[in-house]
Design an enzyme around this catalytic site. Structure first.
Site, PDB file in Angstrom:
ATOM      1  N   HIS A   1       1.350   5.880  -0.670  1.00 64.77           N
ATOM      2  CA  HIS A   1       2.817   5.587  -1.050  1.00 64.77           C
ATOM      3  C   HIS A   1       3.451   6.899  -1.230  1.00 64.77           C
ATOM      4  O   HIS A   1       4.673   7.365  -0.539  1.00 64.77           O
ATOM      5  CB  HIS A   1       2.831   4.761  -2.360  1.00 64.77           C
ATOM      6  CG  HIS A   1       3.871   4.536  -2.697  1.00 64.77           C
ATOM      7  ND1 HIS A   1       4.354   3.357  -2.524  1.00 64.77           N
ATOM      8  CD2 HIS A   1       4.806   5.204  -3.674  1.00 64.77           C
ATOM      9  CE1 HIS A   1       5.835   3.118  -3.106  1.00 64.77           C
ATOM     10  NE2 HIS A   1       6.112   4.222  -3.807  1.00 64.77           N
ATOM     11  N   GLU A   2       2.866   7.827  -2.005  1.00 62.57           N
ATOM     12  CA  GLU A   2       3.707   9.250  -2.363  1.00 62.57           C
ATOM     13  C   GLU A   2       3.785  10.294  -1.412  1.00 62.57           C
ATOM     14  O   GLU A   2       4.807  10.583  -1.116  1.00 62.57           O
ATOM     15  CB  GLU A   2       3.027   9.727  -3.713  1.00 62.57           C
ATOM     16  CG  GLU A   2       3.053   9.075  -4.822  1.00 62.57           C
ATOM     17  CD  GLU A   2       4.231   8.451  -5.387  1.00 62.57           C
ATOM     18  OE1 GLU A   2       5.374   9.105  -5.120  1.00 62.57           O
ATOM     19  OE2 GLU A   2       4.162   7.416  -6.065  1.00 62.57           O
TER      20      GLU A   2
ATOM     21  N   HIS B   1       7.059   8.896   0.550  1.00 59.86           N
ATOM     22  CA  HIS B   1       8.024   9.634   0.282  1.00 59.86           C
ATOM     23  C   HIS B   1       8.160  11.071   0.415  1.00 59.86           C
ATOM     24  O   HIS B   1       9.245  11.427   0.818  1.00 59.86           O
ATOM     25  CB  HIS B   1       7.971   9.429  -1.561  1.00 59.86           C
ATOM     26  CG  HIS B   1       8.360   8.446  -2.012  1.00 59.86           C
ATOM     27  ND1 HIS B   1       9.511   7.695  -1.937  1.00 59.86           N
ATOM     28  CD2 HIS B   1       7.551   7.386  -3.015  1.00 59.86           C
ATOM     29  CE1 HIS B   1       9.484   6.472  -2.443  1.00 59.86           C
ATOM     30  NE2 HIS B   1       8.295   6.408  -3.160  1.00 59.86           N
TER      31      HIS B   1
ATOM     32  N   GLU C   1      12.312   4.206  -0.589  1.00 64.58           N
ATOM     33  CA  GLU C   1      11.202   3.307  -0.826  1.00 64.58           C
ATOM     34  C   GLU C   1      10.740   2.553   0.536  1.00 64.58           C
ATOM     35  O   GLU C   1       9.538   2.419   0.591  1.00 64.58           O
ATOM     36  CB  GLU C   1      11.607   2.063  -1.787  1.00 64.58           C
ATOM     37  CG  GLU C   1      10.424   1.435  -2.573  1.00 64.58           C
ATOM     38  CD  GLU C   1       9.447   2.381  -3.449  1.00 64.58           C
ATOM     39  OE1 GLU C   1       9.826   3.507  -3.814  1.00 64.58           O
ATOM     40  OE2 GLU C   1       8.613   1.792  -3.786  1.00 64.58           O
TER      41      GLU C   1
HETATM   42 ZN    ZN Z   1       7.815   4.574  -4.530  1.00 59.70          ZN
END
Ligand code: ZN
Length: 502
Positions: A266-267, A270, A296
């Site tokens: 997830h990170e 980003h 996101e």
């Molecule tokens: Zn996030």
């Protein structure tokens, strides 16, 4: 003269960006390595730098240059115009607010946040209620000061998702909610079937130092550039940029391999966005991410659409077995079953890909109605429980696992929640467009060849910076207006897989 003014304006923006990056480095350090005893001096340092940044951003010389360039924006190039237009839009929002209002508002949020911790611990909504009352009143006031002509919730949304409107989000979420209802029914049936026992596939004993190596390998393989970034550990995983240096964090659980892995993926999503911004426009709107929803979309793209797919685990399982030979006993089907496990649950942050958006739709409807004065804070806990019953068929036994679970409202972050689901909607629509342009992703992902996917995102999203507002950016990238169709089709495929996994 115009050219020189633009260059001066850019030089000042870069100074603001440098100060902001130094601030973020102090904050990153506070969350990762800072010894506990340094907290007071660190708070002071952060306060001092924030003050200096504010002075620079409100300096008459800077504001004068900005307004002058804005008056002659038609004479600038398209790229330069983006820098001036977006900076002025952001600064105008800030300078509309009287400084005593800003002070009153931040002190209210600081107090409410502390009360929220107590209220949650004591499971006592009554403690927080008067603060929420005041917060919603102050946010209505803020919206009115910034733009009294537009619906207040639209003005609040602008802080997180500029260009999105309440009406459009309401429509999208109604369609999404209606499409999810039958899927939730099917998920409930699957969760009660014997297949549910496979959730243990990634549980066991996974020493943290070995997990660290695996997580680094995965982040690097997805495209994270370790010469311009770091992967560290924090209690609440996050990512941040220190200029061109992008830092992500994760959290390890020795008993559960998937826990850190999905945080890291997830990170990394980003971070790939930040590392893909135009390097020559660092610190300028052209080289800045578009919105929280688009941000996101990048994390959810890699975490859910790629990271929970069969193709991804065909690549990852042999890699993971190199680090943890005990995984030889675990089959691909068992792992997929574990990482796609779904069932209606009470806590948003622990919920699965399929039920997640219903948690967001509920929060959006409640905060919109609170801002529009159609719902009173006193009636919030009951409205929450009824909404959970309606959307997910379950009712929280207490407010701690209900209306008190998220900190957002106590921080005055109204308009933030929808960006999570917008991210999911954008991600699925981007995936569909990528498959139309690059071809089916499965074969690439199976080989661990993520480059063509990343290149597409670089070109259509990352390199665009703030050239367009989010709905327009996604429309241009995918050739279609944002709709719930791609996400619903994707989730339908996931549910079908759960139904046939036996
Ligand atoms: Zn996030």
């Amino acid at each position: 003269m115009l050219r020189e003014n633009y260059d001066r304006f850019v030089a000042l923006l870069r100074i603001h960006h440098d100060i902001a990056a130094a601030l973020r480095l102090l904050e990153w350090d506070q969350e990762t390595y800072m010894p506990a005893g340094a907290i007071e001096s660190r708070a002071r340092q952060i306060g001092t730098l924030a003050e200096i940044l504010h002075q620079h951003q409100t300096a008459p010389r800077f504001l004068g240059l900005m307004d002058e360039l804005s008056d002659r924006i038609g004479e600038l190039s398209d790229e330069e115009a983006v820098d001036v237009r977006e900076t002025k839009w952001r600064i105008d929002r800030q300078r509309a607010l009287p400084s005593d209002f800003v002070r009153r508002r931040s002190s209210l949020h600081a107090r409410a946040r502390a009360v929220w911790v107590e209220a949650r611990k004591a499971d006592d909504f009554g403690l927080l209620a008067p603060f929420l009352d005041e917060i919603f009143r102050v946010e209505r006031e803020l919206a009115k000061i910034i733009d009294a002509q537009r619906p207040p919730y639209d003005v609040l949304l602008d802080a997180y998702e500029p260009g999105a409107t309440t009406a459009e989000i309401s429509d999208l979420f109604v369609t999404l909610g209606q499409g999810l209802a039958p899927l939730i029914e099917r998920v409930r049936i699957c969760a009660e079937s014997p297949g549910g026992h496979m959730v243990t596939a990634l549980r066991g004993n996974f020493p943290v130092d070995i997990q660290r190596r695996l997580n680094r390998e995965v982040a690097a393989c997805l495209g994270f550039d370790f010469t311009r970034g770091r992967l560290d550990e924090a209690a609440h995983p996050f990512s941040t940029d220190i200029g061109a240096d992008i830092r992500i964090t994760t959290r390890y659980d020795e008993a559960d391999l998937s826990y850190a892995l999905y945080s890291t993926i997830h990170e990394t999503g980003h971070a790939l966005y930040e590392q893909g911004l135009l390097p020559e426009a660092l610190g300028l709107p052209r080289g800045t991410s578009c919105s929280l929803g688009v941000h996101e979309s990048q994390s959810r793209f890699w975490e859910n659409l790629i990271g929970r797919s069969e193709a991804f685990w065909s690549y990852l399982l042999p890699v993971a077995r190199n680090h943890f030979p005990a995984l030889e006993d675990v089959s691909l089907r068992d792992v997929l079953s574990a990482v796609n496990e779904a069932r209606p649950s009470l806590i948003r942050t622990e919920s699965d890909e399929i039920t997640y958006n219903l948690h967001i739709i509920l929060r959006f409807e409640l905060e919109r109605d609170l801002i529009d004065d159609r719902l009173r804070v006193a009636d919030l806990p009951a409205a929450w429980s009824d909404g959970m019953q309606r959307n997910l068929g379950i009712r929280p036994p207490n407010d701690r696992e209900g209306v008190l679970q998220d900190v957002h409202w106590a921080c005055g972050a109204l308009g933030y929640f929808p960006t999570y689901s917008l991210g999911n909607l954008y991600a699925a629509q981007l995936m569909e467009a990528i498959e139309q342009s690059v071809g089916p992703c499965g074969a690439l992902v199976e080989r661990g060849d993520f480059r063509p996917l990343l290149d597409w995102l670089r070109h259509h999203i990352h390199r665009q910076g703030q050239r367009y507002r989010a709905p327009e950016l996604v429309r241009r990238a995918t050739g279609k207006k944002v709709t719930a169709v791609p996400l619903l089709s994707h989730l339908e495929r996931r549910v079908s897989w759960l139904e046939t996994r036996e």
